[in-house]
Design a protein around this motif. Structure first.
Motif, short mmCIF file in Angstrom:
data_model
loop_
_atom_site.label_atom_id
_atom_site.label_comp_id
_atom_site.label_asym_id
_atom_site.label_seq_id
_atom_site.Cartn_x
_atom_site.Cartn_y
_atom_site.Cartn_z
N SER A 69 14.78 -45.73 -25.26
CA SER A 69 15.18 -44.28 -25.89
C SER A 69 14.12 -43.60 -26.57
CB SER A 69 16.37 -44.19 -26.79
OG SER A 69 16.37 -45.07 -27.69
N SER A 70 13.14 -44.45 -27.09
CA SER A 70 11.84 -44.20 -27.79
C SER A 70 10.55 -43.55 -27.19
CB SER A 70 11.50 -45.60 -28.62
OG SER A 70 12.59 -45.87 -29.49
N VAL A 71 10.84 -43.50 -25.65
CA VAL A 71 9.82 -42.80 -24.94
C VAL A 71 10.34 -41.40 -24.55
CG1 VAL A 71 8.58 -43.05 -22.96
CG2 VAL A 71 9.03 -45.25 -24.27
N SER A 72 9.34 -40.45 -24.44
CA SER A 72 9.78 -39.25 -24.33
C SER A 72 8.38 -38.61 -23.25
CB SER A 72 10.02 -38.24 -25.20
OG SER A 72 8.97 -38.06 -26.11
N THR A 73 8.82 -37.47 -22.79
CA THR A 73 7.73 -36.84 -21.75
C THR A 73 6.81 -35.98 -22.77
OG1 THR A 73 9.38 -36.57 -19.79
CG2 THR A 73 7.32 -35.21 -19.91
N CYS A 74 5.53 -36.30 -22.50
CA CYS A 74 4.54 -35.41 -23.50
C CYS A 74 4.75 -34.10 -23.22
CB CYS A 74 3.22 -35.97 -22.93
SG CYS A 74 1.90 -35.01 -23.79
N GLY A 75 4.83 -33.56 -24.23
CA GLY A 75 4.99 -31.96 -24.48
C GLY A 75 3.80 -31.10 -24.26
N THR A 76 2.83 -31.85 -24.34
CA THR A 76 1.49 -31.04 -23.95
C THR A 76 1.20 -30.82 -22.46
OG1 THR A 76 0.56 -31.71 -26.21
CG2 THR A 76 -0.84 -31.04 -24.64
N CYS A 77 1.40 -31.93 -21.81
CA CYS A 77 0.99 -31.91 -20.29
C CYS A 77 2.20 -31.88 -19.77
CB CYS A 77 0.07 -33.09 -19.99
SG CYS A 77 0.93 -34.70 -20.34
N GLY A 78 3.45 -32.04 -20.17
CA GLY A 78 4.64 -31.87 -19.25
C GLY A 78 4.86 -33.25 -18.42
N GLY A 79 4.24 -34.00 -18.83
CA GLY A 79 4.29 -35.49 -18.06
C GLY A 79 3.24 -36.03 -17.15
N SER A 80 2.37 -34.68 -16.73
CA SER A 80 1.55 -35.11 -15.75
C SER A 80 0.19 -35.84 -16.25
CB SER A 80 0.92 -33.61 -15.39
OG SER A 80 0.14 -33.05 -16.31
N GLY A 81 -0.05 -35.94 -17.55
CA GLY A 81 -1.41 -36.75 -17.84
C GLY A 81 -2.28 -35.84 -17.95
N GLN A 82 -2.60 -34.57 -17.27
CA GLN A 82 -3.66 -33.86 -17.48
C GLN A 82 -3.34 -32.38 -18.02
OE1 GLN A 82 -4.86 -33.81 -13.25
NE2 GLN A 82 -6.43 -35.67 -13.74
#
Length: 387
Positions: free
Chosen positions: A169-182
């Motif tokens: 539960s301590s992992v979330s999708t990155c808000g900056t890239c939306g989970g794409s990594g780019q």
């Protein structure tokens, strides 16, 4: 079908510098890139072929093995690499993104992926390589060896299974890239709008953010530990040769790709045998009497003892050959020979009785040196045996 020479593929020579090899590969990669040649299977094959060649020639260790043993020295068993060129596009983009500055040079035009170490479009870190030395006896070199080595290195944190997070539960999708990594950016140029992509600065390309770090690894996903690694060393290796085990180096942070383990070979000197390439040399010391009368004697080899016959009248410096009693070539059935160098031992001190006996023989015509015209000198004999 035999594989093409890697130097021919890139159009470079063995003396070409690393920078020249890199430029040659970049030129071919751009020319045959699949995005530039859609649907062209021949171009895709050339693109993969060039990537395989660069993967070998850009690595000093693999290039050394290729120069020494050809394709046999950099196959899957020797290098832990692609082993015959079975490469896919993800392999190529993930391993050679640095050629194009860390990203696919065509993605700004075609919106493609690639760039850096990636899995499913996300950038993945790679662990560093490790180097260790392994000492081998001549017997181990002759027959190959299995070594179990304890290696102190970075290993995956067992508490968080390498994620770096306290729990799932301590992992979330990155808000900056939306989970794409780019992150992508569109700029206006005189040619129109151009789209570029770069690694997300927030998640460093992983596509995820950790909200609560693991208490053991503190968010890195790796800890210092020890691993016992089994190394299978092929027969015929030599001092200074380097072998590589893919994925056995340091673990990478946050579930990345582990580095490689580089094994440097060292030879332990043998008590009586010496190595000359794939041949073994043994100095056999005989008394004057044994050389004059002839005899049978056992000599050491890397496979145990071997009995040889000394012909009557054997001269000092004579070389005898034991066919196939040397060392094998790497990835080959061919073996070298054992060369026995005859040395006539002269006593340094004599008893009065021995001196009297030898004085009687001194004037005998049969004891005066009478070398024949066909008798070769030492250098001629050595040249004959090692050619």
């Amino acid at each position: 079908m035999s594989k093409r020479d890697y130097y021919d593929i890139l159009g470079v020579s063995k003396s070409s510098s690393a920078d020249e090899i890199k430029k040659a590969y970049r030129k071919m990669a751009i020319k045959y890139h699949p995005d530039k040649n859609p649907g062209d299977k021949a171009a895709e094959d050339k693109f993969k072929e060039a990537a395989e060649a660069y993967e070998i020639l850009s690595s000093p260790e693999k290039k050394q093995r290729y120069d020494q043993f050809g394709h046999a020295g950099v196959g899957s068993s020797a290098s832990g690499g692609y082993g015959g060129g079975h490469m896919n596009m993800d392999d190529i983009f993930s391993n050679f993104g640095d050629i194009f500055g860390g990203h696919n040079p065509f993605e700004s035009f075609f919106g493609g992926g690639g760039g850096g170490q990636q899995r499913g479009g996300r950038r993945v870190a790679k662990g560093t390589n490790l180097r260790i030395k392994v000492k081998l006896t001549l017997e181990e070199i002759a027959h190959g060896a299995e070594k179990k080595i304890k290696v102190n290195k970075l290993i995956v944190c067992k508490t968080c299974d390498g994620s770096g997070a306290k729990d799932k539960s301590s992992v979330s999708t990155c808000g900056t890239c939306g989970g794409s990594g780019q992150v992508r950016r569109v700029t206006n140029t005189i040619l129109g709008q151009m789209q570029t992509a770069s690694t997300c600065p927030t998640c460093n390309g992983s596509g995820q953010q950790i909200t609560s770090k693991c208490n053991v690894c503190h968010g890195d996903g790796v800890v210092r530990g020890e691993e016992t690694i089994t190394i299978n060393i092929p027969a015929g290796v030599s001092e200074g040769m380097q072998l590589s085990m893919s994925g056995k180096g340091n673990a990478a942070p946050n579930g990345g790709i582990p580095g490689d383990l580089i094994i440097l070979i060292e030879e332990t000197p043998h008590e009586t045998l010496k190595r000359e390439g794939n041949n073994i040399v043994y100095d056999l010391h005989l008394s004057f009497v044994d050389a004059a009368l002839g005899m049978s004697i056992e000599v050491p080899t890397i496979d145990g003892k071997a009995k040889i016959k000394i012909e009557p009248g054997t001269q000092s410096g004579k070389l005898l050959r034991l066919k196939g009693k040397g060392l094998p070539e790497v990835n080959s059935y061919h073996r070298g020979d054992e060369i026995i160098h005859i040395n006539i031992w002269t006593p340094k001190a004599l008893s009065s009785e021995e001196r009297s006996t030898l004085e009687k023989l001194r004037e005998s015509p049969n004891f005066k040196p009478q070398p024949g015209k066909n008798d070769k000198n030492f250098f001629e004999r050595m040249k004959e045996y090692f050619e």
